[in-house]
Design a protein around this motif. Structure first.
Motif, PDB file in Angstrom:
ATOM      1  N   SER A  56       0.825  -1.205   0.000  1.00 41.25           N
ATOM      2  CA  SER A  56       0.000   0.000   0.000  1.00 41.25           C
ATOM      3  C   SER A  56       0.859   1.255   0.000  1.00 41.25           C
ATOM      4  CB  SER A  56      -0.981  -0.011   1.173  1.00 41.25           C
ATOM      5  OG  SER A  56      -0.283   0.210   2.368  1.00 41.25           O
ATOM      6  N   ARG A  57       2.155   1.142   0.382  1.00 34.42           N
ATOM      7  CA  ARG A  57       3.021   2.308   0.225  1.00 34.42           C
ATOM      8  C   ARG A  57       3.861   2.168  -1.036  1.00 34.42           C
ATOM      9  NH1 ARG A  57       5.949   3.544   4.918  1.00 34.42           N
ATOM     10  NH2 ARG A  57       4.035   2.951   5.967  1.00 34.42           N
TER      11      ARG A  57
ATOM     12  N   HIS B 213       5.811  -0.139  -2.026  1.00 36.87           N
ATOM     13  CA  HIS B 213       7.127  -0.756  -1.940  1.00 36.87           C
ATOM     14  C   HIS B 213       7.010  -2.095  -2.650  1.00 36.87           C
ATOM     15  CE1 HIS B 213      10.952  -2.030   0.203  1.00 36.87           C
ATOM     16  NE2 HIS B 213      10.478  -3.168  -0.252  1.00 36.87           N
TER      17      HIS B 213
ATOM     18  N   VAL C 282      11.684   4.227  18.503  1.00 37.21           N
ATOM     19  CA  VAL C 282      11.290   5.526  17.943  1.00 37.21           C
ATOM     20  C   VAL C 282       9.817   5.799  18.223  1.00 37.21           C
ATOM     21  CG1 VAL C 282      10.982   6.790  15.787  1.00 37.21           C
ATOM     22  CG2 VAL C 282      13.070   5.511  16.175  1.00 37.21           C
ATOM     23  N   GLN C 283       9.003   4.746  18.133  1.00 38.44           N
ATOM     24  CA  GLN C 283       7.574   4.901  18.417  1.00 38.44           C
ATOM     25  C   GLN C 283       7.343   5.469  19.816  1.00 38.44           C
ATOM     26  OE1 GLN C 283       4.842   4.347  16.579  1.00 38.44           O
ATOM     27  NE2 GLN C 283       5.922   3.667  14.750  1.00 38.44           N
TER      28      GLN C 283
ATOM     29  N   VAL D 215       9.975   7.115  21.931  1.00 37.30           N
ATOM     30  CA  VAL D 215      10.701   8.320  22.363  1.00 37.30           C
ATOM     31  C   VAL D 215      10.930   9.340  21.259  1.00 37.30           C
ATOM     32  CG1 VAL D 215      11.889   7.026  24.164  1.00 37.30           C
ATOM     33  CG2 VAL D 215      12.969   7.275  21.933  1.00 37.30           C
ATOM     34  N   GLY D 216      10.620   8.970  20.018  1.00 41.03           N
ATOM     35  CA  GLY D 216      10.864   9.905  18.927  1.00 41.03           C
ATOM     36  C   GLY D 216      12.260   9.752  18.356  1.00 41.03           C
TER      37      GLY D 216
ATOM     38  N   ASP E  94      14.501  11.989  17.372  1.00 39.03           N
ATOM     39  CA  ASP E  94      15.561  12.893  17.824  1.00 39.03           C
ATOM     40  C   ASP E  94      16.259  12.408  19.089  1.00 39.03           C
ATOM     41  OD1 ASP E  94      15.566  14.565  15.783  1.00 39.03           O
ATOM     42  OD2 ASP E  94      14.373  16.171  16.719  1.00 39.03           O
TER      43      ASP E  94
ATOM     44  N   ARG F 277      17.175   2.463   5.698  1.00 38.10           N
ATOM     45  CA  ARG F 277      16.274   3.123   4.758  1.00 38.10           C
ATOM     46  C   ARG F 277      16.843   3.050   3.332  1.00 38.10           C
ATOM     47  NH1 ARG F 277      14.400   9.439   4.556  1.00 38.10           N
ATOM     48  NH2 ARG F 277      13.200   9.193   2.659  1.00 38.10           N
TER      49      ARG F 277
ATOM     50  N   GLU G  77      14.888   1.451   0.290  1.00 37.73           N
ATOM     51  CA  GLU G  77      14.420   2.280  -0.834  1.00 37.73           C
ATOM     52  C   GLU G  77      15.296   2.156  -2.066  1.00 37.73           C
ATOM     53  OE1 GLU G  77      13.794   6.242   0.530  1.00 37.73           O
ATOM     54  OE2 GLU G  77      12.098   5.650   1.796  1.00 37.73           O
TER      55      GLU G  77
ATOM     56  N   LEU H  28      -4.410   4.556  -0.213  1.00 41.67           N
ATOM     57  CA  LEU H  28      -3.391   3.567   0.159  1.00 41.67           C
ATOM     58  C   LEU H  28      -3.835   2.128  -0.070  1.00 41.67           C
ATOM     59  CD1 LEU H  28      -1.720   5.250   3.233  1.00 41.67           C
ATOM     60  CD2 LEU H  28      -1.057   5.339   0.842  1.00 41.67           C
TER      61      LEU H  28
ATOM     62  N   ALA I 293       1.819   7.956   2.273  1.00 40.96           N
ATOM     63  CA  ALA I 293       1.971   6.848   3.224  1.00 40.96           C
ATOM     64  C   ALA I 293       2.895   7.276   4.363  1.00 40.96           C
ATOM     65  CB  ALA I 293       2.531   5.622   2.517  1.00 40.96           C
TER      66      ALA I 293
ATOM     67  N   LEU J  53       2.576   8.650  14.521  1.00 44.92           N
ATOM     68  CA  LEU J  53       3.723   8.772  15.420  1.00 44.92           C
ATOM     69  C   LEU J  53       3.631  10.064  16.223  1.00 44.92           C
ATOM     70  CD1 LEU J  53       6.455   7.691  16.311  1.00 44.92           C
ATOM     71  CD2 LEU J  53       7.494   8.872  14.386  1.00 44.92           C
TER      72      LEU J  53
ATOM     73  N   VAL K  35       4.360  10.888  20.240  1.00 42.06           N
ATOM     74  CA  VAL K  35       5.521  11.610  20.750  1.00 42.06           C
ATOM     75  C   VAL K  35       5.391  13.129  20.613  1.00 42.06           C
ATOM     76  CG1 VAL K  35       7.059   9.679  20.318  1.00 42.06           C
ATOM     77  CG2 VAL K  35       6.771  11.436  18.562  1.00 42.06           C
TER      78      VAL K  35
END
Lengths: 587, 460
Positions: free
Chosen positions: A418-419, A421, A471-472, A474-475, A477, A491, A495, B346, B378, B386, B390
């Motif tokens: 769906s994205r 890929h 990351v989900q 604390v983010g 950064d 990535r 990609e 999507l 997407a 997200l 956060v």
């Protein structure tokens, strides 16, 4: 001559059919619909009919053909398109119009075409079963080997060069019990596997030109692959790509219960596509079996067997054959439907209890084999079976039975699809049990660094999945620079390496050398980036390096420029990261 | 035997009649049943053996008895009369006029269970149909001869969308014979009226054939309806060389009827009680879309189905998606935000898109632009969930641009008016305009030359 006693959908019960044996082919009713005997109980014979039975009445005649469902094997198979029981669809169109009329019959091989037969054995030679006695140039790509039929051995009494039809006798062999005629054509019952002398461990990869497959989840020639995926995840595109670019000699494509337009797509695109090795049209090595979803369900059940028998026949000549079955779920559903009509006790989800056995029997017909012949000859059949699990959930019986017997699993993922890929093969769930065995081949034939690059890349992707969870919470950064770098390289792998466009002229096929060049460049980038970070650089600084643009466009490199391009690219990466690092230190 | 009436019914259960002492009925033969009170109904032979025929009645069995009810065998399978005169008319599920007009007079009687199109005869669909809807034309392009269902849910705007497609659909640069066939299965009279009025107001009624089976009509007719509608479509497409758009609504009701009848026949149920042959059955409907080599007409199908509980893995959307060439999925979230047409791009897909787009068909940059929009949207949607955890501040600068892109994409690209007909150029240019929210270096899916040619970044 028997009579119809009862009709219920594709199941017909006939009576007074004398001398009938299990799995004999019969002709049902005035239309002469093709059917197969699947149960005998006293005078009642149960028949599964391969065509729509509307309009058939009790009392109509049933005729026993007297032999099991068979295919004709001989020159003329290539470039043909057949239905599930090997009726040539092009001839049917010529004779019965755009819609398939029932009860229509036509010989699978063109009986009037003349083939130039060249002998390779001579009169007086002692020959045995499977031995090649002559050749026919079937298409510009493939030489058809004419073999002594199974069960025949003796001295050649006569054999001659010349032009023959498939029905002409090209050689006579004197056997212990008389003489046997050899024609260009032979017949073989589809439900019986053609014998081999023995099966060997697969050692050579089937190069598919698809990066995620060859590099991460390779399949060996003679191997088995399951490709389960929900609708829209690109099963069919994967199958099409393989039949276009895989480096097998022959491709048998079975469209089993799928869309009519997909077969049309093959028919229109394959003659235009050229084989990357020989430059000849791909259609010259392809046999198509099309039993689309709206064609009779019983013939769908047979289509898989028709396909595999043709594949085995070419394997026996010593060729590497790839069989694409799209989709085996439709075949299993056909089994279920017929089983239901027979009122058999259902197993899991209504499928018959013998589903698992049927599935494993089918995949067992694959393999890298020493074929039957007194000459040493090897051939292989690779099976790539698409599975269409309801709702994309692979815990259902067809997927599970398939996964038990296949050694490669390409898990197609709808969230990747769906994205956009593509190919949407999930790198965390998929596996190939051939990976270890084939690594050596790649290291010997492509590059010494193949295995290392693979393991490193897989480790990074694995690590990425873990980091994503962090990351989900604390983010991005909040991550340390080193971990940001892992996400960055992951990535890039996703990609710039794993994604591959089937519709781009250049990207559609990627040679192993280019695959290695691409992955190696990314890995080099990762290593040097880490070094630079050690020296105090930050990811934000590194993310603006101009070489990234070049990496993201390396897919567009043409095959002939591969070597030059990648050595240049590596240099550029080293150059830029060196100065990048130095600057940081200086600052 | 054909033409003979039998009074030998031995059993009536649900919609099934067991007729004994019958001289060899044909499988799927059509029968006429007359009850003692004078009403007649139609039925079909389900199972036939010597002297016994099991007949399925279309409609209720009330008033039928053992002894007086007569069953007459017609000698042939179900057929309908087809002609050009059908345009502008309304029929029931069996193909009989239900608008009070005269019955059809034509020599053409065709079987409704059509034979399968020979795959070798098919022509690859490749003509772009411009629907004027950005999310369809730009990202899930419809082509002539395709079957592209709308996956919807109760209360979503699928009917309005279908009507808009029927109103706006055109093939660029061609003025050809075009007609709409509308098959309504088990929909309410209100919904049916919406379509009839819609067709009447836009003057499309004279180029349309309507088949109506309302929610109060018999289930068996509901099962016959798509076959009748498609038989008509095939006649108009291949005999009369017209381009036909078939809209079938609602396939969920069709499948419910299939399940109802299957359970009445006491068949072994498959997933969620739907019959095991539902895939095959649906394919005999959907696969009748297409184009045939050497014939000028075509059949494009837009079946509409409402996903029970918005669940795309439910057997009805699941089996449909495996047969059709893609799907257009409507989203409740978008509708809640007041976005029409709430197409969620999507999970939507058009499998035949590549054949219909590109240079000479739409525009050379179409594929790349669509892919870029897809991946950007997407990514934006991922970041949206997200940032809900956060907070937006924890996102990087480029991530915030993706968030902005996703919002603008929904409010400008997806959203459009019911009567807004956007050309493909407008759609693609709009796409580029939205992409220019993002840095140019993020454009990995489009060729460099197209960025230079169509991109809307300010030149430095």
């Amino acid at each position: 001559m028997g009579k119809v006693a009862r009709v219920s959908g594709p199941v017909v019960i006939a009576e007074d059919l004398e001398g009938v044996r299990m799995y004999d082919v019969v002709r049902v009713g005035e239309l002469g619909l093709v059917g197969e005997v699947i149960r005998i109980a006293g005078k009642n014979v149960t028949i599964q009919v391969y065509e729509d039975t509307s309009g058939i009445r009790p009392g109509e005649a049933v005729e026993n053909v007297g032999k099991p469902l068979s295919v004709e094997l001989g020159p003329g198979l290539l470039k043909s398109i057949y239905d599930g029981i090997q009726r040539p669809l092009d001839i049917i169109r010529e004779k019965s119009g755009d819609f398939i009329r029932r009860g229509f019959s036509a010989t699978p091989l063109n009986e009037s075409a003349k083939w130039e037969f060249k002998t390779v054995a001579a009169k007086g030679d002692q020959v045995s079963e499977g031995q090649i006695i002559g050749e026919v140039q079937e298409t510009s790509l493939i030489t058809h080997k004419v073999m002594v039929p199974y069960g025949v051995s003796g001295k050649i009494e006569s054999i001659k060069n010349g032009e023959f039809t498939v029905n002409d006798v090209v050689a006579v062999i004197k056997t212990a019990s008389g003489t046997a005629d050899v024609k260009l054509k032979q017949e073989w019952p589809v439900r019986v596997a053609r014998r081999v002398m023995g099966k060997l461990p697969p050692t050579i990869p089937l190069i598919t030109g698809q990066r995620v497959i060859d590099t991460f989840f390779p399949v060996a020639k003679g191997g088995t692959v399951a490709v389960p995926g929900p609708f829209g995840s690109g099963k069919t595109v994967v199958q099409h790509q393989l039949s276009k670019w895989a480096d097998s000699d022959i491709v048998v494509y079975v469209g089993c219960g799928e869309r009519g337009n997909e077969m049309t797509e093959i028919l229109t695109t394959f003659p235009e596509l050229l084989d990357p090795k020989s430059g000849k049209p791909l259609m010259e090595r392809t046999v198509l079996i099309a039993n689309t979803s709206n064609m009779p369900v019983a013939a769908r059940e047979a289509s898989i067997y028709t396909g595999i028998t043709i594949a085995e026949y070419y394997r026996d000549m010593g060729y590497d054959v790839a069989l694409m079955a799209d989709s085996t779920s439709r075949w299993a559903e056909a089994l279920r439907e017929i089983s239901g009509r027979l009122e058999e006790m259902p197993g899991e989800e209504g499928y018959p209890a013998y589903l698992g056995r049927r599935v494993s029997e089918f995949y067992e017909r694959s393999g890298n084999a020493k074929v039957v012949s007194n000459e040493e000859r090897y051939g292989s059949v690779t099976i790539v079976g698409a599975v269409s699990p309801p709702g994309g959930d692979v815990s259902e019986p067809v997927s599970q039975n398939t996964l038990r017997v296949t050694r490669v699993f390409w898990a197609l993922d709808s969230s990747l699809a769906s994205r956009r890929h593509f190919p949407s093969i999930n790198w965390l769930n998929s596996y190939s049990l051939y990976q270890g065995e084939l690594e050596k081949w790649f290291e010997d034939n492509v590059s010494k660094g193949w295995g290392a690059a693979y393991s490193e890349a897989m480790a990074i992707l694995q690590k990425e999945a873990e980091l994503q969870e962090v990351v989900q919470l604390v983010g991005y950064d909040a991550l340390p620079e080193k971990e940001k770098a892992v996400l960055d390289i992951a990535r890039m792998i996703r990609e710039d390496f794993l994604q591959q466009s089937a519709f781009d002229e250049v990207d559609s096929y990627c040679s192993p050398a280019k695959q290695f060049g691409m992955l190696n460049a990314i890995m080099e980038m990762g290593r040097l980036q880490n070094d630079a970070l050690e020296r105090g650089a930050t990811m934000e600084q590194l993310s603006s390096l101009p070489v990234r643009e070049k990496i993201s466009r390396m897919k567009e490199t043409k095959e002939e420029d591969v070597e030059k391009f990648f050595s240049g690219l590596l240099e550029e990466i080293r150059e830029q990261l060196k100065t990048a690092g130095a600057e940081m230190v200086g600052a | 035997m054909p033409g003979i009436s039998y009074k030998s019914i031995s059993q009536i259960t649900g919609p099934l009649l067991f007729v004994e002492k019958v001289g060899n009925a044909a499988y799927n033969e059509l029968v006429e049943i007359s009850t003692p009170d004078g009403t007649t109904r139609t039925g079909q032979v389900l199972d036939t053996s010597k002297g016994l025929a099991v007949v399925q009645v279309f409609g209720p069995t009330s008033g039928m008895d053992i002894g007086k009810t007569r069953v007459k065998f017609s000698g042939s399978t179900a057929r309908i009369t087809v002609s050009d005169e059908m345009l502008g008319r309304i029929f029931n599920g069996l193909g009989e006029p239900s608008d009070g007009g005269p019955s059809l007079i034509s020599k053409e009687r065709v079987e409704i269970v059509g034979n399968a199109i020979n795959p070798y005869s098919r022509e690859e669909p490749s003509e772009f149909i411009e629907t004027g809807i950005s999310t369809i034309d730009g990202m899930n392009t419809l082509v002539r001869g395709q079957k592209l269902p709308i996956f919807s849910g109760s209360g979503l705007a699928h009917n309005m969308l279908a009507a808009q497609i029927a109103r706006q659909a055109k093939v660029l640069g061609k003025g050809e014979n075009f007609a709409v066939i509308f098959g309504a299965m088990g929909i309410t009279s209100e919904e049916a009226n919406f379509f009839i009025n819609e067709f009447r107001n836009t003057g499309a009624l004279s180029r349309a054939v309507l088949f109506l089976n309302l929610s109060s009509d018999p289930s068996m007719e509901r099962i016959m309806l798509p076959k009748v509608a498609l038989t008509t479509a095939e006649y108009l497409a291949y005999e009369r060389e017209m381009h036909i758009l078939v809209i079938l609504s609602d396939m969920t009701n069709y499948c419910e009827a299939l399940r109802e009848i299957s359970s009445a026949r006491e068949e072994v149920p498959g997933r969620r009680g739907y019959p095991g042959y539902m895939y095959t059955d649906l394919s005999t409907i959907y696969e009748r879309a297409g184009k045939i080599r050497g014939k000028n007409g075509s059949i494009t199908q837009i079946p509409i189905l409402t996903m029970p509980g918005d669940d795309i893995t439910h057997p009805i959307p699941d089996l449909t998606g495996y047969i059709t060439e893609g799907q257009t999925v409507l989203s409740r979230d978008l509708q809640r935000k007041g976005i029409y047409p709430g197409i969620d791009v999507l999970p939507s897909l058009s499998r035949l898109m590549n054949q219909g787009i590109g240079k000479g068909r739409t525009r050379e940059d179409h594929r790349g632009t669509a892919d870029q929009l897809y991946s950007a949207y997407a990514n934006g949607k991922d970041l949206r969930s997200l940032s809900a955890i956060v907070g937006e501040e924890a996102l990087g600068a480029s991530d915030r641009l993706y968030l902005k892109f996703a919002d603008e994409f929904e409010s400008r690209f997806v959203k459009q008016g019911v009567y807004e007909d956007r050309s493909i150029e407008t759609t693609l240019d709009l796409g580029w305009e939205l992409l220019s929210i993002l840095p140019q270096s993020e454009m990995k899916r489009v060729k460099k030359e197209f960025i230079d040619k169509y991109g809307k970044w300010r030149k430095e």
